[in-house]
Design a protein around this motif. Sequence first.
Motif, mmCIF file in Angstrom:
data_model
loop_
_atom_site.group_PDB
_atom_site.id
_atom_site.type_symbol
_atom_site.label_atom_id
_atom_site.label_comp_id
_atom_site.label_asym_id
_atom_site.label_seq_id
_atom_site.Cartn_x
_atom_site.Cartn_y
_atom_site.Cartn_z
ATOM 1 N N THR A 68 0.853 -1.193 0.000
ATOM 2 C CA THR A 68 0.000 0.000 0.000
ATOM 3 C C THR A 68 0.886 1.239 0.000
ATOM 4 N N LEU A 70 1.201 5.359 0.636
ATOM 5 C CA LEU A 70 0.608 6.375 1.502
ATOM 6 C C LEU A 70 1.324 7.695 1.264
ATOM 7 N N ILE A 93 -3.453 5.532 -0.401
ATOM 8 C CA ILE A 93 -4.153 6.329 0.600
ATOM 9 C C ILE A 93 -3.581 7.745 0.569
ATOM 10 N N LYS A 109 -10.689 10.249 -5.289
ATOM 11 C CA LYS A 109 -11.611 9.116 -5.135
ATOM 12 C C LYS A 109 -11.956 8.502 -6.482
ATOM 13 N N ALA A 113 -8.361 6.157 -5.153
ATOM 14 C CA ALA A 113 -7.644 6.363 -3.900
ATOM 15 C C ALA A 113 -8.597 6.398 -2.715
ATOM 16 N N LYS A 114 -8.090 6.004 -1.559
ATOM 17 C CA LYS A 114 -8.789 6.235 -0.310
ATOM 18 C C LYS A 114 -8.303 7.569 0.231
ATOM 19 N N GLU A 116 -8.043 10.203 3.317
ATOM 20 C CA GLU A 116 -8.122 10.417 4.771
ATOM 21 C C GLU A 116 -8.068 11.919 4.997
#
Length: 318
Positions: A68, A70, A93, A109, A113-114, A116
């Motif tokens: 993943t 980030l 993320i 999105k 992608a996620k 946060e």
Amino acid sequence: MSPIKCSSVLEAIGHTPLIELGRVGRDLPARIWAKAEFMNPGGSMKDRIALKMIEDAEQAGKLKPGDTVLEETSGNTGIGLAMVCAIKGYPFIAVMSEGNSPERRQILKALGAKVELVPQAEGGKPGQVTGDDLALVEKRAGELQQELGAFWVNQFHNPSNCAGHYETTAQEIWEQMEGRIDYFVDVVGTSGTFTGIATALKEKDPKIQCWVVEPASAPVLAGKPVTNPKHVLQGSSYAKIPALWKPEVCDGYITVTDGEAIRTSRRLASEEGLLVGYTAGGNVAAALRMAGWCDPGANIVTILCDSGMKYLSTDLFK
């Protein structure tokens, strides 16, 4: 030249046009040229560093299939990374402040992608992300990295950020201008763009002057007091000195107000047909001022950082 056929969107990154701003710069003694980085497929100059940072991590064995990815981002680097990760198959993320324009999170999105979102610091205002806001984003990114064991791209400290612009953007500018460059002027966020480009240009011709653009209320790199860290130059000028900053490649500093940045962005749209964001407006506002006092016929190069399509919910074009 960019290839006509691409095996993926990643091959479409870079090779952006260099456009003379002959309308907003009319009647000025110098000539202003703008690198149209908003024409990268993700809509900003950050596509370049997204690809470079991921590929360098892969080659170094820091990023492996299934990992993943980030990153803390104001949006543009995240969009570039989301695009690269979509092609390469990495879950991604993006950790970003609620103060950044909502279009950016919507694009993230859409690219899979996620997102946060991190609340702004007390007294924060949407559209004006401060160093305090960024510190909260960085803190949350660090927490997620520990929780998930993800690969943290860490653009603010990643030397591949500078290398991406040193190896591509600067070389394109040099070739497009055929070496006839007198001034390079740009804002500083992570300092990847400015440091990478200024370093490369000065290696080619030490006489090229490289100037930093800062918000009038937060000229921290110039060593002046920060009177208000809240400004509209999103993705830049967080009222702190970034880790990638190299003062030895900077020849001078010039400030712009929020009003100057906004008015210039609007002029670029209505007079040059270039729909760009606040920070691009700030860059060109600084270049316009410089064009008024530098030698006649001088060539000034600046960056159109990202697309104005990412700011339609803001007051930029209202």
